[in-house]
Scaffold this motif. Structure first.
Motif, PDB file in Angstrom:
ATOM      1  N   LEU A 238      -0.571  -0.898   0.468  1.00 51.28           N
ATOM      2  CA  LEU A 238      -1.829  -0.298   0.911  1.00 51.28           C
ATOM      3  C   LEU A 238      -1.724   1.194   0.619  1.00 51.28           C
ATOM      4  O   LEU A 238      -0.766   1.849   1.034  1.00 51.28           O
ATOM      5  CB  LEU A 238      -2.044  -0.517   2.405  1.00 51.28           C
ATOM      6  CG  LEU A 238      -3.170   0.296   3.051  1.00 51.28           C
ATOM      7  CD1 LEU A 238      -4.521  -0.091   2.469  1.00 51.28           C
ATOM      8  CD2 LEU A 238      -3.153   0.114   4.556  1.00 51.28           C
ATOM      9  N   ASP A 239      -2.683   1.731  -0.107  1.00 48.33           N
ATOM     10  CA  ASP A 239      -2.709   3.151  -0.432  1.00 48.33           C
ATOM     11  C   ASP A 239      -4.004   3.734   0.093  1.00 48.33           C
ATOM     12  O   ASP A 239      -5.070   3.537  -0.491  1.00 48.33           O
ATOM     13  CB  ASP A 239      -2.588   3.338  -1.946  1.00 48.33           C
ATOM     14  CG  ASP A 239      -2.470   4.800  -2.357  1.00 48.33           C
ATOM     15  OD1 ASP A 239      -2.377   5.677  -1.459  1.00 48.33           O
ATOM     16  OD2 ASP A 239      -2.464   5.065  -3.563  1.00 48.33           O
ATOM     17  N   PHE A 240      -3.921   4.445   1.218  1.00 49.83           N
ATOM     18  CA  PHE A 240      -5.103   5.086   1.795  1.00 49.83           C
ATOM     19  C   PHE A 240      -5.143   6.524   1.290  1.00 49.83           C
ATOM     20  O   PHE A 240      -4.167   7.255   1.418  1.00 49.83           O
ATOM     21  CB  PHE A 240      -5.069   5.063   3.323  1.00 49.83           C
ATOM     22  CG  PHE A 240      -6.326   5.586   3.925  1.00 49.83           C
ATOM     23  CD1 PHE A 240      -7.421   4.757   4.081  1.00 49.83           C
ATOM     24  CD2 PHE A 240      -6.437   6.913   4.304  1.00 49.83           C
ATOM     25  CE1 PHE A 240      -8.603   5.231   4.612  1.00 49.83           C
ATOM     26  CE2 PHE A 240      -7.615   7.403   4.835  1.00 49.83           C
ATOM     27  CZ  PHE A 240      -8.700   6.558   4.994  1.00 49.83           C
ATOM     28  N   GLY A 241      -6.259   6.931   0.728  1.00 45.71           N
ATOM     29  CA  GLY A 241      -6.345   8.221   0.064  1.00 45.71           C
ATOM     30  C   GLY A 241      -5.784   8.080  -1.343  1.00 45.71           C
ATOM     31  O   GLY A 241      -4.978   8.864  -1.814  1.00 45.71           O
ATOM     32  N   ALA A 242      -6.196   7.011  -2.007  1.00 47.77           N
ATOM     33  CA  ALA A 242      -5.587   6.563  -3.261  1.00 47.77           C
ATOM     34  C   ALA A 242      -5.830   7.471  -4.454  1.00 47.77           C
ATOM     35  O   ALA A 242      -5.121   7.360  -5.453  1.00 47.77           O
ATOM     36  CB  ALA A 242      -6.084   5.157  -3.590  1.00 47.77           C
ATOM     37  N   GLY A 243      -6.821   8.335  -4.368  1.00 45.62           N
ATOM     38  CA  GLY A 243      -7.112   9.173  -5.535  1.00 45.62           C
ATOM     39  C   GLY A 243      -7.417   8.306  -6.741  1.00 45.62           C
ATOM     40  O   GLY A 243      -8.112   7.296  -6.637  1.00 45.62           O
ATOM     41  N   PRO A 244      -6.865   8.646  -7.909  1.00 47.44           N
ATOM     42  CA  PRO A 244      -7.139   7.845  -9.102  1.00 47.44           C
ATOM     43  C   PRO A 244      -6.262   6.595  -9.222  1.00 47.44           C
ATOM     44  O   PRO A 244      -6.313   5.904 -10.222  1.00 47.44           O
ATOM     45  CB  PRO A 244      -6.860   8.819 -10.245  1.00 47.44           C
ATOM     46  CG  PRO A 244      -5.851   9.756  -9.689  1.00 47.44           C
ATOM     47  CD  PRO A 244      -6.171   9.881  -8.225  1.00 47.44           C
ATOM     48  N   GLY A 245      -5.450   6.303  -8.231  1.00 47.58           N
ATOM     49  CA  GLY A 245      -4.662   5.073  -8.247  1.00 47.58           C
ATOM     50  C   GLY A 245      -3.273   5.206  -8.835  1.00 47.58           C
ATOM     51  O   GLY A 245      -2.641   4.208  -9.161  1.00 47.58           O
ATOM     52  N   THR A 246      -2.773   6.421  -8.968  1.00 49.69           N
ATOM     53  CA  THR A 246      -1.475   6.616  -9.619  1.00 49.69           C
ATOM     54  C   THR A 246      -0.314   6.013  -8.847  1.00 49.69           C
ATOM     55  O   THR A 246       0.689   5.624  -9.451  1.00 49.69           O
ATOM     56  CB  THR A 246      -1.210   8.113  -9.874  1.00 49.69           C
ATOM     57  OG1 THR A 246      -1.416   8.832  -8.647  1.00 49.69           O
ATOM     58  CG2 THR A 246      -2.145   8.654 -10.930  1.00 49.69           C
ATOM     59  N   PHE A 247      -0.435   5.914  -7.508  1.00 47.61           N
ATOM     60  CA  PHE A 247       0.643   5.282  -6.743  1.00 47.61           C
ATOM     61  C   PHE A 247       0.868   3.851  -7.209  1.00 47.61           C
ATOM     62  O   PHE A 247       2.006   3.408  -7.378  1.00 47.61           O
ATOM     63  CB  PHE A 247       0.354   5.300  -5.238  1.00 47.61           C
ATOM     64  CG  PHE A 247       1.282   4.399  -4.466  1.00 47.61           C
ATOM     65  CD1 PHE A 247       2.576   4.803  -4.188  1.00 47.61           C
ATOM     66  CD2 PHE A 247       0.880   3.140  -4.055  1.00 47.61           C
ATOM     67  CE1 PHE A 247       3.448   3.967  -3.493  1.00 47.61           C
ATOM     68  CE2 PHE A 247       1.741   2.306  -3.364  1.00 47.61           C
ATOM     69  CZ  PHE A 247       3.025   2.730  -3.087  1.00 47.61           C
ATOM     70  N   VAL A 248      -0.199   3.114  -7.428  1.00 49.18           N
ATOM     71  CA  VAL A 248      -0.063   1.712  -7.827  1.00 49.18           C
ATOM     72  C   VAL A 248       0.587   1.603  -9.205  1.00 49.18           C
ATOM     73  O   VAL A 248       1.430   0.739  -9.429  1.00 49.18           O
ATOM     74  CB  VAL A 248      -1.423   0.982  -7.795  1.00 49.18           C
ATOM     75  CG1 VAL A 248      -1.301  -0.417  -8.352  1.00 49.18           C
ATOM     76  CG2 VAL A 248      -1.945   0.941  -6.384  1.00 49.18           C
TER      77      VAL A 248
ATOM     78  N   LEU B 116       5.472  -6.446  -6.983  1.00 54.47           N
ATOM     79  CA  LEU B 116       4.200  -6.061  -6.385  1.00 54.47           C
ATOM     80  C   LEU B 116       3.075  -6.868  -7.019  1.00 54.47           C
ATOM     81  O   LEU B 116       2.781  -6.725  -8.199  1.00 54.47           O
ATOM     82  CB  LEU B 116       3.969  -4.564  -6.606  1.00 54.47           C
ATOM     83  CG  LEU B 116       2.883  -3.915  -5.771  1.00 54.47           C
ATOM     84  CD1 LEU B 116       3.237  -3.952  -4.290  1.00 54.47           C
ATOM     85  CD2 LEU B 116       2.661  -2.497  -6.223  1.00 54.47           C
ATOM     86  N   SER B 117       2.466  -7.742  -6.232  1.00 52.48           N
ATOM     87  CA  SER B 117       1.431  -8.622  -6.773  1.00 52.48           C
ATOM     88  C   SER B 117       0.041  -8.311  -6.244  1.00 52.48           C
ATOM     89  O   SER B 117      -0.951  -8.802  -6.772  1.00 52.48           O
ATOM     90  CB  SER B 117       1.771 -10.081  -6.480  1.00 52.48           C
ATOM     91  OG  SER B 117       1.830 -10.289  -5.083  1.00 52.48           O
ATOM     92  N   HIS B 118      -0.052  -7.485  -5.183  1.00 48.70           N
ATOM     93  CA  HIS B 118      -1.352  -7.170  -4.598  1.00 48.70           C
ATOM     94  C   HIS B 118      -1.321  -5.751  -4.048  1.00 48.70           C
ATOM     95  O   HIS B 118      -0.364  -5.380  -3.374  1.00 48.70           O
ATOM     96  CB  HIS B 118      -1.688  -8.152  -3.466  1.00 48.70           C
ATOM     97  CG  HIS B 118      -3.003  -7.872  -2.826  1.00 48.70           C
ATOM     98  ND1 HIS B 118      -4.177  -8.317  -3.361  1.00 48.70           N
ATOM     99  CD2 HIS B 118      -3.329  -7.183  -1.718  1.00 48.70           C
ATOM    100  CE1 HIS B 118      -5.176  -7.909  -2.587  1.00 48.70           C
ATOM    101  NE2 HIS B 118      -4.677  -7.214  -1.588  1.00 48.70           N
ATOM    102  N   ALA B 119      -2.349  -4.989  -4.338  1.00 47.53           N
ATOM    103  CA  ALA B 119      -2.474  -3.639  -3.794  1.00 47.53           C
ATOM    104  C   ALA B 119      -3.908  -3.405  -3.352  1.00 47.53           C
ATOM    105  O   ALA B 119      -4.850  -3.779  -4.044  1.00 47.53           O
ATOM    106  CB  ALA B 119      -2.074  -2.599  -4.825  1.00 47.53           C
ATOM    107  N   THR B 120      -4.055  -2.795  -2.179  1.00 50.30           N
ATOM    108  CA  THR B 120      -5.360  -2.406  -1.675  1.00 50.30           C
ATOM    109  C   THR B 120      -5.425  -0.885  -1.707  1.00 50.30           C
ATOM    110  O   THR B 120      -4.564  -0.221  -1.132  1.00 50.30           O
ATOM    111  CB  THR B 120      -5.569  -2.912  -0.232  1.00 50.30           C
ATOM    112  OG1 THR B 120      -5.467  -4.337  -0.229  1.00 50.30           O
ATOM    113  CG2 THR B 120      -6.921  -2.492   0.298  1.00 50.30           C
TER     114      THR B 120
END
Length: 65
Positions: A28-38, A48-52
């Motif tokens: 779970l990435d809250f404050g994900a920005g452009p999604g670079t964490f994923v 890692l098979s699922h990310a919100t």
């Protein structure tokens, strides 16, 4: 809450290091920005098979698209 994520564990509020029992399969990435964490997390943990991703900022959501 300050959270620091490492390849083999996590720190909450500068508390004790908590190693993962198993490699994560969800994130779970809250404050994900452009999604670079994923992108980075998937490279480190192939399991890692699922990310919100949650991004409340409309301008940042536009950048992510």
């Amino acid at each position: 809450m300050a959270v620091t994520v490492f390849r083999d564990g996590i720190l909450f509020n500068r508390g004790p290091f908590r190693p993962y029992a198993d490699a994560p399969t969800r994130a779970l990435d809250f404050g994900a920005g452009p999604g670079t964490f994923v992108w980075a997390a998937k490279a480190v943990w192939p399991t890692l098979s699922h990310a919100t991703l949650v991004e409340p900022s409309v301008p940042m959501t536009d950048v992510a698209k």
